[in-house]
Design an enzyme around this catalytic site. Structure first.
Site, PDB file in Angstrom:
ATOM      1  N   GLY A 336       0.787  -1.410  -0.158  1.00  0.00           N
ATOM      2  CA  GLY A 336       0.061   0.119  -0.194  1.00  0.00           C
ATOM      3  C   GLY A 336       0.895   1.278  -0.037  1.00  0.00           C
ATOM      4  O   GLY A 336       2.090   1.160  -0.344  1.00  0.00           O
ATOM      5  N   GLY A 337       0.047   2.420   0.113  1.00  0.00           N
ATOM      6  CA  GLY A 337       0.726   3.555  -0.130  1.00  0.00           C
ATOM      7  C   GLY A 337       1.977   3.870   1.226  1.00  0.00           C
ATOM      8  O   GLY A 337       2.732   4.545   1.220  1.00  0.00           O
ATOM      9  N   ASP A 452     -12.709   5.582   0.531  1.00  0.00           N
ATOM     10  CA  ASP A 452     -11.849   4.875  -0.316  1.00  0.00           C
ATOM     11  C   ASP A 452     -12.433   3.423  -0.726  1.00  0.00           C
ATOM     12  O   ASP A 452     -11.582   2.508  -0.902  1.00  0.00           O
ATOM     13  CB  ASP A 452     -10.493   4.594   0.119  1.00  0.00           C
ATOM     14  CG  ASP A 452      -9.470   4.430  -1.103  1.00  0.00           C
ATOM     15  OD1 ASP A 452      -9.530   4.847  -2.210  1.00  0.00           O
ATOM     16  OD2 ASP A 452      -8.246   4.048  -0.670  1.00  0.00           O
TER      17      ASP A 452
END
Length: 627
Positions: A336-337, A452
């Site tokens: 992920g980020g 999200d």
């Protein structure tokens, strides 16, 4: 655990040695509540030792699910040498995981005394366990399927001080519980009602078995309403049947912060308005502020204890290193980020997912705080369960989550597993996501916006049940505000135009994203994928709308699906629901509770006039109305 009173033991012994039936007594155990009934079947088994072995195997599986998955309803099946067992267990949703498991353990200790037949059933106020050799109840425990089992109704022995007033209040209250319970995403409500003349509070809960259909849940709750009327002159009453459970009392049996807002599910009320008691909202808000303060101080001191986050366990960092093989590459499930997600296997073969957030990323602490604060006490079959946390490493913050063996939904739509989901599985995934969002928006004391929703944030269990994951960007929406003004955060291609363009965040932003995910599930294509048809280059939403205008939206359906005419008609209806969800302005989009009903009842969709969505150019964020 105290020993059974002699009278109860005698009743149980008579039941076990003679014929099936129900008994009533009270175990007096805080985790089980009052004992309601025990039933043992009579039909013989092929091999008693073999049957007991597979029955115990299903009980073990049920316990693992209740304990490790943090769910309130579990099912398990096993078969061997001509015998089969279908088992289910359910706890009241106001219990903690530990309380649920303890109630289950008490039930197992008693129901295993059933050794003469192919079925057994034990129920308490706080949980029940059932097993049978047939699977009908396992699929949908329709109450009329068990003709030899009459519902259990237990009235209290203390009369209300003002019977007429109490009767009227409880009657109206139960009527509301009857109507609301089948309409919630998890078939469960808990609420309170004031008796103003007496300055008393009535506590009431209604719960259907989660595998039941909405229609059968409604039937069972109507039966509860009809039969519990005999108890209204008393301060307590309990109804139990194989499909549902209702309990009311003038003394608390769940916490005030565990209530459900039922107003949006009642006839004559708009499902677009959530009315939450001001006192309860204020209490919840203060609790959240205090939790945030504790979290901040804990980070400042670099010390944490198990009490920092109620509902989430503290994991030893060294144990997590061992379980992930020192966070090795071969254990990575995704990236992920702010970090990676690893598969972790402990010595007892318990498998979890470990999300390691890199502290050096500016947003990592915020994501860590959000996930722990928001979902540590939320339990829903369509929301990924947060099991615990760790922050002992100086460079990492760690979340421990339930493990989803089938990974993320996007892998089944355009990844390596493309084309392996049939239509029924895709519909159930769509329906499960809707129920999870409805729970976040409408069934908690405070509205939670995910922000999200996308296919890669939908994880699938081993039986392809969807769970919404990644709450790092989620936000609370105060009850007195229609929206929040904030900077854009989310994923282009899924995010509503009013949020990208003006920073207007509301529950309808999640509704829009959900509509996009529906189109991805049905088409098997990415929302940002541009398809050149020789005349124009359109993104998925725009292409779908153009085909809908021509009554040709059936062409959106994934070419790998081989649908019969009935399935094709069903799929086109779901496409239309997706278009309803993506309309602009946001005010005309349905709430997620309304979407859940639309997915079940076509007539609700037919009443809506579809309007053209606002299309977004995902490369430069330009927003336009289209031709």
């Amino acid at each position: 655990m105290g020993s059974l009173p002699m009278a109860v033991a005698v009743v149980l012994l008579v039941l076990l040695l003679t014929k099936p039936g129900f008994s009533q007594s009270n175990y007096g155990d805080d985790n089980t509540g009052a004992f309601i009934g025990l039933f043992c079947g009579r039909d013989g088994v092929t091999s008693l030792p073999n049957f007991i072995n597979i029955r115990n195997s299903t009980f073990n599986e049920l316990r693992i699910q209740l304990l490790n998955n943090g769910v309130s309803f579990a099912r398990a099946q096993a078969s061997s040498a001509g015998d089969s067992v279908n088992a289910a267990a359910q706890c009241r949703r106001y219990l903690t995981v530990d309380q649920c498991v303890r109630c289950f353990d008490v039930g197992v200790s008693q129901i295993t005394n059933c050794t003469f037949g192919k079925g057994g059933f034990i129920s308490f106020e706080n949980c029940f366990i059932r097993y049978e050799s047939f699977a009908d109840f396992y699929i949908d425990p329709y109450v009329t399927d068990d003709a030899n089992r009459t519902p259990n109704v237990i009235c209290g022995n203390q009369s209300a001080s003002q019977p007429v007033v109490f009767n009227q209040v409880v009657d109206g209250f139960l009527s509301n519980i009857r109507d609301a319970t089948p309409k919630t995403s998890n078939f469960y409500v808990a609420s309170t009602r004031q008796i103003t003349s007496e300055n008393e509070t009535v506590y009431m809960t209604g719960q259907c078995v989660e595998s039941i259909s909405q229609t059968n849940c409604q039937t069972c709750m109507s039966s509860a309403y009809d039969l519990l009327k005999n108890c209204f002159q008393y301060t307590k009453g309990t109804f139990f049947n194989v499909g549902c459970f209702v309990r009311y009392s003038d003394t608390p049996f769940f916490n005030v912060n565990q209530t459900t807002d039922i107003t949006s599910f009642l006839k004559g009320h708009s499902s677009k308005v959530a009315i939450i008691a001001a006192v309860a909202a204020g209490v919840v808000f203060i609790i959240l502020l205090l939790s945030a303060g504790l979290l901040y101080r804990a980070w400042k001191k670099s010390k944490k204890t198990d009490q920092d986050f109620e509902g989430a366990l503290h994991y030893n960092f060294h144990d997590l290193q061992l379980a992930t093989n020192n966070f090795s590459e071969e254990n990575i499930l995704g990236r992920g980020g702010f970090g990676e997600v690893y598969k972790a296997v402990f010595d007892d073969n318990n498998v979890v997912a470990v999300k390691k957030l890199h502290v050096q990323h500016a947003g990592a602490k915020g994501e860590f705080e959000n996930e722990v604060k928001l979902i540590s006490n939320i339990h829903h079959r369509n929301l990924l369960r947060l099991l615990g946390w760790s922050s002992e490493g100086s460079d990492y913050l760690i979340l421990v989550l339930e493990y989803m063996p089938n990974g993320s939904l996007d892998q089944f739509l355009w990844g390596a597993k493309r084309g392996t989901l049939n239509w029924n599985q895709r519909y159930e995934i769509i329906f499960g996501i809707a129920r999870g969002l409805a729970h976040l928006h409408d069934e908690l004391d405070i509205k939670i916006l995910h922000r999200d929703i996308k296919s890669s944030n939908i994880l699938l269990s081993d039986d392809f049940k969807p769970k919404i994951a990644d709450f790092g960007l989620a936000r609370f929406q105060p009850e007195d505000q229609t929206h929040i003004s904030t900077k854009f955060a989310g994923t282009l291609g899924y995010t509503a135009p009013e949020y990208i363009n003006r920073g207007v965040l509301s529950e309808k932003v999640d509704t829009y994203s959900f509509g996009i995910v529906i189109l991805e599930i049905i088409s098997g294509k990415r929302s940002t994928e541009v398809e050149d048809d020789g005349q124009s280059m359109d993104y998925l939403l725009q292409k779908t709308w153009k085909l809908y205008e021509k009554k040709m939206h059936i062409k959106i359906i994934d070419e790998t699906l081989k649908l019969n005419p009935q399935e094709q008609e069903h799929a086109t209806k779901i496409i239309e629901i997706a278009l309803v969800c993506t309309q602009s302005p946001a005010s005309i989009r349905p709430t997620m509770s309304e979407v859940v009903l639309m997915l079940q009842e076509d007539q609700l969709l037919e009443k809506r006039q579809l309007t053209r969505p606002t299309f977004i150019n995902n490369q430069d964020r330009r927003i336009y109305r289209g031709p």
